[in-house]
Design an enzyme around this catalytic site. Structure first.
Site, PDB file in Angstrom:
ATOM      1  N   GLU A 166      56.374 135.980  34.967  1.00 30.77           N
ATOM      2  CA  GLU A 166      57.090 137.278  34.916  1.00 30.77           C
ATOM      3  C   GLU A 166      56.617 138.443  35.767  1.00 30.77           C
ATOM      4  OE1 GLU A 166      57.384 140.651  31.534  1.00 30.77           O
ATOM      5  OE2 GLU A 166      57.986 138.548  30.862  1.00 30.77           O
ATOM      6  N   TYR A 167      55.310 138.478  35.925  1.00 33.52           N
ATOM      7  CA  TYR A 167      54.929 139.445  36.705  1.00 33.52           C
ATOM      8  C   TYR A 167      55.165 139.046  38.149  1.00 33.52           C
ATOM      9  CZ  TYR A 167      51.383 141.813  33.460  1.00 33.52           C
ATOM     10  OH  TYR A 167      50.964 142.665  32.380  1.00 33.52           O
TER      11      TYR A 167
ATOM     12  N   LYS B  23      52.420 130.905  26.917  1.00 36.59           N
ATOM     13  CA  LYS B  23      53.188 132.232  26.792  1.00 36.59           C
ATOM     14  C   LYS B  23      52.559 133.045  27.538  1.00 36.59           C
ATOM     15  CE  LYS B  23      55.310 135.902  25.367  1.00 36.59           C
ATOM     16  NZ  LYS B  23      54.811 137.156  25.581  1.00 36.59           N
TER      17      LYS B  23
ATOM     18  N   HIS C 197      24.509 123.341  50.761  1.00 35.37           N
ATOM     19  CA  HIS C 197      25.306 122.963  49.714  1.00 35.37           C
ATOM     20  C   HIS C 197      26.036 121.679  49.962  1.00 35.37           C
ATOM     21  CE1 HIS C 197      25.017 126.545  47.678  1.00 35.37           C
ATOM     22  NE2 HIS C 197      25.161 127.278  48.937  1.00 35.37           N
TER      23      HIS C 197
ATOM     24  N   ARG D 173      50.494 145.792  40.815  1.00 28.79           N
ATOM     25  CA  ARG D 173      50.489 146.958  39.636  1.00 28.79           C
ATOM     26  C   ARG D 173      49.357 147.835  39.659  1.00 28.79           C
ATOM     27  NH1 ARG D 173      53.738 144.508  34.313  1.00 28.79           N
ATOM     28  NH2 ARG D 173      55.165 143.236  35.625  1.00 28.79           N
TER      29      ARG D 173
ATOM     30  N   ASN E 187      53.407 145.414   4.883  1.00 25.22           N
ATOM     31  CA  ASN E 187      53.218 146.327   6.039  1.00 25.22           C
ATOM     32  C   ASN E 187      51.809 147.113   5.253  1.00 25.22           C
ATOM     33  OD1 ASN E 187      53.601 147.121   9.168  1.00 25.22           O
ATOM     34  ND2 ASN E 187      53.244 149.155   7.714  1.00 25.22           N
TER      35      ASN E 187
ATOM     36  N   GLY F  62      58.042 143.024  14.568  1.00 20.36           N
ATOM     37  CA  GLY F  62      58.001 142.189  13.249  1.00 20.36           C
ATOM     38  C   GLY F  62      59.217 142.294  12.267  1.00 20.36           C
TER      39      GLY F  62
ATOM     40  N   HIS G  77      53.812 132.279  30.990  1.00 20.20           N
ATOM     41  CA  HIS G  77      55.321 132.528  31.133  1.00 20.20           C
ATOM     42  C   HIS G  77      55.074 134.172  31.417  1.00 20.20           C
ATOM     43  CE1 HIS G  77      58.090 135.411  29.310  1.00 20.20           C
ATOM     44  NE2 HIS G  77      59.205 134.526  29.389  1.00 20.20           N
ATOM     45  N   ASN G  78      54.177 134.912  30.905  1.00 23.40           N
ATOM     46  CA  ASN G  78      53.813 136.354  31.487  1.00 23.40           C
ATOM     47  C   ASN G  78      53.578 136.483  32.945  1.00 23.40           C
ATOM     48  OD1 ASN G  78      54.765 136.626  28.707  1.00 23.40           O
ATOM     49  ND2 ASN G  78      53.430 138.341  28.355  1.00 23.40           N
TER      50      ASN G  78
ATOM     51  N   VAL H  32      50.936 141.681  14.222  1.00 23.69           N
ATOM     52  CA  VAL H  32      49.913 143.209  14.649  1.00 23.69           C
ATOM     53  C   VAL H  32      49.452 142.922  15.987  1.00 23.69           C
ATOM     54  CG1 VAL H  32      49.702 143.230  12.056  1.00 23.69           C
ATOM     55  CG2 VAL H  32      48.033 141.876  13.485  1.00 23.69           C
TER      56      VAL H  32
ATOM     57  N   SER I 228      58.892 135.400  23.166  1.00 25.71           N
ATOM     58  CA  SER I 228      59.283 136.174  24.193  1.00 25.71           C
ATOM     59  C   SER I 228      60.772 136.414  24.019  1.00 25.71           C
ATOM     60  CB  SER I 228      59.103 135.408  25.717  1.00 25.71           C
ATOM     61  OG  SER I 228      59.653 135.999  26.935  1.00 25.71           O
ATOM     62  N   GLY I 229      61.001 137.769  24.431  1.00 24.61           N
ATOM     63  CA  GLY I 229      62.326 138.311  24.418  1.00 24.61           C
ATOM     64  C   GLY I 229      62.570 139.829  24.180  1.00 24.61           C
TER      65      GLY I 229
END
Length: 477
Positions: free
Chosen positions: A192-193, A185, A453, A290, A34, A16, A188-189, A76, A130-131
């Site tokens: 990234e993983y 986003k 089925h 992970r 804040n 922030g 995107h993550n 936050v 992101s960044g």
């Protein structure tokens, strides 16, 4: 207090604070707030000289400092803290004002908040950023959702503070309504993983199979970064691998506990893909890798399990070239799966997301920024209805050229007992797509046997069920 601030930021932890500084450095007057006033004071003392700030202590002061329409950015923690801040500020706002959530919110929460605030005439803009902290200060990739009206007011400001691609284009676009920005986003993550897992597997293969040292592997990655694998993650991998621990003189990677943590967005990507029925096996294996790394007791208890006998590897440099092919091909698959999930989400929630625009804004600022995103953008710009990146002629040709080396790498990994869940899942996905027939026919037969089925036939329309007892006759369902 004068209503002079063009935007306000509440929540002055690192992200922030740096976004507030970014706005101020770009000529905007920024109101800052804040919950703990000490953080506001610290920002003013350290960075107040960087631009025009309006320091406030209370919610009413903060809102009063903003010009209409008010643009209030929340930075936050996701979840309940975000809802608490919204509940505090929404009653102080008026129709036409906007609340911008720049945290890593779950897109379903964003959709809920957007609906509730829309009833009050307030625009809620769920915005993926992101960044990291450096991107927040110097220019991130920004993925805002929300109404078109809110983007008309907010968009020019976001475009000014965003990263710029090599062609000068700002790395921000109006992704789509309500939760579209946070959904993109999230994916995107997830990519990234997968990207990080594939790089980790390439490193382990080069070290455990080819016998290279971390410093030598760093040099290999630097070479790769000058070619088609040119990307931020490849660049920083070389830096991490070349770093030597000052206290021990050992390679940095050898003194770090091999337990990777996660914040949850990769896990969300897999969970939502399951809900949408989209196969993102490469991303899923990265999340599971992970998780497995964190089960120390399970790993310790399994140390005595037998492994293969060591075999002689051929020339190391040639193997490194094959690993580069495997890494590149697997990377294409990861992006293919991610864009498939975005397409499915866009269809499910009627967002009409422009995939070419998404690829374009990921070219700078974000963690997965990479040179080949230019080509992904071009592929979707040329064919907005492209069913898969693997349907693009250029990418299909590159994977075809890489596949022999890709397969050889996995053979070597299997023989040497090196786990490669990312590489393996990517190749399995590729082979499944190109297969003329899959064993799903048998699976559906089993389902019909034990659960009636039904199944579909290849030679005529309709749903059918076999009466598996007795004469096993077929009936149309």
């Amino acid at each position: 207090m004068s209503t002079s601030a063009q935007i306000g930021v509440t929540g002055l932890a690192v992200m922030g604070r740096n976004l507030a500084r970014n706005f101020a450095r770009n000529g905007y007057t920024v109101a800052v707030h804040n919950r703990t006033v000490a953080r506001t004071n610290a920002l003013m003392e350290e960075f107040g000289h960087e631009g025009e700030f309006v320091a406030t202590e209370t919610a009413k002061e903060f809102v009063a400092a903003l010009e209409r329409p008010r643009r209030l950015m929340i930075m936050v923690k996701a979840g309940e803290p975000t809802d608490t801040v919204i509940q505090e500020f929404a009653p102080l706002l008026e129709p036409g004002d906007m609340i911008i959530d720049g945290g890593n919110a779950h897109f379903a929460d964003t959709r809920r908040r957007e609906r509730a605030l829309r009833e009050q005439g307030i625009h809620f803009v769920g915005t993926g950023v992101s960044g990291g902290e450096e991107g927040a200060l110097h220019g991130p990739s920004i993925m805002p959702g929300g109404s078109k009206e809110s983007y008309e007011s907010l968009g020019p400001m976001l475009e000014k503070i965003s990263a710029k691609a090599n062609d000068g284009a700002p790395c921000v676009t109006h992704v789509g309504p309500d939760g579209a920005g946070h959904f993109v986003k999230m994916v995107h993550n997830g990519i990234e993983y997968a990207d990080m897992q594939l790089i980790g597997e390439a490193y382990q293969l080069l070290r455990d199979v080819a016998g290279y040292s971390p410093a030598q592997i760093a040099d290999i990655f630097r070479t790769w970064n000058t070619g088609r694998l040119d990307s931020y993650l490849i660049e920083i991998t070389a830096e991490v691998l070349s770093h030597v621990d000052a206290a021990t003189g050992k390679p940095f990677v050898d003194i770090v506990e091999d337990r990777a943590e996660q914040k949850g967005t990769g896990r969300w990507t897999v969970q939502i893909a399951l809900d949408l029925g989209v196969p993102v096996s490469g991303i899923a294996e990265a999340v599971f890798a992970r998780s497995l790394s964190g089960h120390a007791d399970l790993r310790a208890a399994s140390r005595g399990l037998a492994g293969p006998k060591a075999t002689q590897l051929g020339e190391a440099a040639a193997f490194a070239d094959r690993v580069e092919q495997a890494l590149y091909a697997s990377k294409i698959v990861s992006y293919t799966q991610g864009f498939h999930e975005i397409t499915a989400g866009s269809t499910e929630y009627d967002w009409n997301i422009d995939l070419g625009a998404v690829a374009s804004i990921w070219r700078g600022g974000c963690i997965i920024r990479a040179a080949f995103l230019d080509r992904i953008r071009a592929a979707y710009d040329a064919r907005p209805d492209l069913p898969s990146l693997l349907s693009d002629e250029t990418f299909a040709q590159e994977i075809a050229a890489a596949q022999d080396d890709w397969r050889e790498v996995l053979v070597a990994a299997t023989r040497q007992g090196v786990p490669t869940p990312g590489f393996s899942a990517a190749l399995a996905y590729y082979d499944a797509l190109r297969a003329e027939r899959l064993p799903a026919a048998l699976t559906q037969g089993q389902r019909d046997f034990f659960g009636a089925h039904t199944y579909r036939r290849t030679d005529r329309e309709g749903s059918f069920h076999t009466l598996w007892g007795g004469d096993r006759s077929e009936v149309e369902a």
